[in-house]
Design an enzyme around this catalytic site. Structure first.
Site, mmCIF file in Angstrom:
data_model
loop_
_atom_site.group_PDB
_atom_site.id
_atom_site.type_symbol
_atom_site.label_atom_id
_atom_site.label_comp_id
_atom_site.label_asym_id
_atom_site.label_seq_id
_atom_site.Cartn_x
_atom_site.Cartn_y
_atom_site.Cartn_z
ATOM 1 N N ASP A 460 0.861 -1.182 0.000
ATOM 2 C CA ASP A 460 0.000 0.000 0.000
ATOM 3 C C ASP A 460 0.900 1.236 0.000
ATOM 4 O OD1 ASP A 460 -1.726 2.100 0.543
ATOM 5 O OD2 ASP A 460 -2.928 0.976 1.980
ATOM 6 N N HIS A 461 0.874 1.992 -1.101
ATOM 7 C CA HIS A 461 1.805 3.112 -1.235
ATOM 8 C C HIS A 461 1.467 4.268 -0.294
ATOM 9 C CE1 HIS A 461 5.062 5.230 -2.973
ATOM 10 N NE2 HIS A 461 5.045 4.629 -4.141
ATOM 11 N N ARG A 462 0.306 4.250 0.346
ATOM 12 C CA ARG A 462 0.029 5.255 1.369
ATOM 13 C C ARG A 462 0.860 4.990 2.615
ATOM 14 N NH1 ARG A 462 -6.283 4.283 2.034
ATOM 15 N NH2 ARG A 462 -5.376 2.195 2.233
#
Length: 490
Positions: A460-462
Site C-alpha cells: 500500500d503506497h500510502r
C-alpha cells in the site's frame, strides 16, 4: 395466542445465528440430524457456510427434532428459524406446523434482530404448534442497526421488472416467505410503518457519502433489499453506451443453454470478490520484483527435514520464506502498518499476524498465524502445517481470518513464476512466492545450474513508499540467498 410462561414452553425454534460478526446470511451445507432424531445441548446439528468460512452449528437445548425448515444448499437470512425442536422429548407433535412455517408471521418476527449471538441463539417458544401468531412486538432489522421507531414510514420497495423471471426455487425445500424478512411480521398498514432509511452497512454509507450518492436513489441488489458497494459504484458510474444488438445464428441460439454454465456468486467467493474490489480501488498498489539464487535455502530445507526438532511437522521452502519475511519486517517495522481512514491515522503494529493465502473448493481464503513474530522456527512450522490442514478440510473459523497484517501467497506450487498480488483489505503488504526452477546462473564467477525463484511484493503506497518496500523485498531475498542471515539478522 402465544404463551411465553415457563411451564407452557415446549416447541423451540433454533434461529440462524450470526457466526461471522455482522454477516446477514449463511448457506446450509449439510444437516447432521433428521426429523424424529433426539438432540442434546451442544450437539452439532448442521454445517453452514458464511461469507468467511464453513462453520458447524451446535443446538443449545435438548429435545426431539420436530421440523427442519430449509434443505441443504439453501441460503438463509440470519435470525430465521431453521429447525424446530420438541422440548417435551416424546416427539408426538413433530409436524410441519410446530412453531409456524418459515413464511409465517411468527417465525419471521425477529429474523434480523441485531443481538443474535453465535453460541446461544434465542429460542422462540410456543405452547402448541397450532397456536396463532402473537401481536408483533418489534420489527426485524438488518444486523447491527437496532430497531427503528414505529412512527417512521418506510420507502416503498421497487418491484422487479415484469419481464425478469423469478428464480425457480422448489417450494418444498425452501418455504420462503412472500415478503422480505424485514417485513415478515408486518401486514397492511403496519408494513408501511417500517424504517424509512435504506438498508446498508456503515462502510457502504460512508462510500455513498464520499461519492455524493443519495442512498434513497440507489436500487438495492443485496439480500432483503440491502444496498451493497456494487450498487453505489453502479449509481456513481456514468451510463455506458449499449452495444449494437446482433442476432445470433440460429444453430447457436438453439444450443445456447448447453454451452454455458452459471454458478451463483455466494459464500466465500462472493466475499473474496468484494474484498478484492474494495482493496484494488481504495489502496494504491505498487508491486516490485526480485529474482535470485535460492539454492542454499533449498539445501537447508533438506537438512531441517532430518532435524529432530521438526519431527512430525512439514518443512518446505514456504516455511523459510515466511521466516525471512518476519525478519525483514523486524528490521523495517514501519512497513507493518494499517491505514485508518476514519481517524486519518497510520497505525504501526508491533505484532505480525501472518496470513497465508489458501485455495479451497469454496474459494480463496486467507487465515493467519497469530503473533507469528514471536514463534520459533519449529513453532512456525507447526502453526503453518495446522493452518493449511484446517483450510484444506474446510474448517477454518472466521476468527482465524481476521486481524491479518501481511500475507504470503505461494503461486509457485502451480508452476507460476510470479504475479502482482492484490492486498488483503486492511493489510500493508502481500508477498508472492514464485516457482523454483533450475536455471543457468552466474555463481562464483562461473555459469552453473542453480535453483532460482522470483518474489513479488505488493504494498500500500500510502503506508510504504518505494524505498521502504524495496528494502523489505531486498532483505527477504538476501536472507533466502544466504540463510545464515536468519541468525545474524534475526
Amino acid at each position: 395466542m402465544t404463551t411465553m410462561t415457563a411451564p407452557a414452553q415446549r416447541f423451540r425454534e433454533f434461529r440462524m445465528p450470526d457466526v461471522g460478526e455482522g454477516l446477514t446470511e449463511a448457506e446450509i451445507l449439510k444437516w447432521y440430524v433428521a426429523v424424529g432424531d433426539t438432540v442434546t445441548d451442544g450437539q452439532v446439528i448442521c454445517e453452514v457456510e458464511t461469507a468467511k468460512a464453513a462453520v458447524e452449528l451446535p443446538i443449545p437445548y435438548d429435545g426431539v427434532v420436530s421440523e427442519i425448515r430449509f434443505g441443504e444448499g439453501t441460503t438463509v437470512d440470519v435470525g430465521t428459524p431453521i429447525i424446530v425442536v420438541d422440548a417435551g422429548g416424546d416427539g408426538s407433535a413433530g409436524s410441519a406446523d410446530s412453531g409456524g412455517s418459515a413464511g409465517s408471521a411468527d417465525s419471521g418476527g425477529s429474523a434480523g434482530s441485531a443481538g443474535v449471538a453465535a453460541s446461544e441463539p434465542p429460542a422462540v417458544e410456543t405452547s402448541a404448534p397450532e397456536a396463532p401468531p402473537a401481536e408483533p412486538k418489534r420489527q426485524a432489522v438488518l444486523v447491527g442497526y437496532g430497531v427503528a421507531p414505529s412512527a417512521t414510514t418506510r420507502r416503498p420497495r421497487k418491484q422487479a421488472a415484469p419481464d425478469v423471471p423469478a428464480p425457480d426455487v422448489p417450494t418444498a425445500a425452501v418455504p420462503a416467505p412472500s415478503v422480505p424478512a424485514q417485513a415478515a411480521e408486518l401486514n397492511g398498514h403496519d408494513r408501511a410503518a417500517a424504517v424509512d432509511r435504506p438498508l446498508a452497512k456503515p462502510p457502504v454509507r460512508k462510500l455513498a457519502k464520499e461519492l455524493g450518492i443519495d442512498l434513497a436513489t440507489v436500487v438495492p441488489t443485496g439480500p432483503n433489499g440491502v444496498v451493497t458497494r456494487e450498487d453505489i459504484r453502479a449509481a456513481a458510474a456514468p451510463p455506458a453506451a449499449l452495444p449494437p444488438v446482433t442476432a445470433a445464428p440460429e444453430p447457436f441460439a438453439a444450443t445456447a443453454g448447453a454451452r454455458e454454465t452459471r454458478i451463483p456468486i455466494k459464500g466465500v467467493r462472493k466475499a473474496t470478490a468484494q474484498a478484492m474490489v474494495t482493496s484494488a480501488f481504495t489502496a494504491p498498489h505498487v508491486t516490485e520484483f526480485v529474482t535470485f539464487d535460492i539454492t542454499r535455502t533449498m539445501k537447508l530445507v533438506q537438512e531441517l527435514k532430518e532435524d529432530r526438532a521438526f519431527t512430525g511437522v512439514r518443512v518446505g521452502p514456504l516455511l523459510l520464506v515466511a521466516k525471512a519475511l518476519l525478519v525483514a519486517l523486524k528490521r523495517h517495522p514501519e512497513a507493518n502498518a494499517a491505514w485508518d481512514e476514519a481517524a486519518q491515522e497510520i497505525v504501526h503494529k508491533s505484532y505480525v499476524n501472518l496470513g497465508i493465502a489458501a485455495a479451497t473448493p469454496r474459494g480463496l481464503i486467507v487465515p493467519n498465524i497469530k503473533d507469528a513474530h514471536d514463534k520459533t522456527l519449529p513453532e512456525l512450522a507447526a502453526a503453518l502445517g495446522e493452518l493449511v490442514a484446517t483450510a484444506r478440510d474446510g474448517k477454518t473459523s472466521p476468527a482465524a481470518m481476521q486481524g491479518g497484517t501481511v500475507t504470503i501467497t505461494n503461486v509457485g506450487v502451480f508452476g507460476v513464476d510470479t504475479g502482482t498480488p492484490i492486498l488483503n483489505p486492511g493489510e500493508s503488504a502481500i508477498l508472492a512466492f514464485g516457482a523454483i526452477k533450475l536455471q543457468p546462473w552466474v555463481h562464483k564467477g562461473k555459469v552453473k545450474p542453480r535453483q532460482v525463484t522470483t518474489l513479488a511484493l505488493s504494498f500500500d503506497h500510502r503506508l510504504v513508499d518505494g524505498e521502504l518496500g524495496s528494502r523489505v523485498l531486498a532483505d527477504v531475498a538476501a536472507i533466502l540467498e544466504q540463510p545464515k542471515r536468519l541468525l545474524t539478522w534475526g
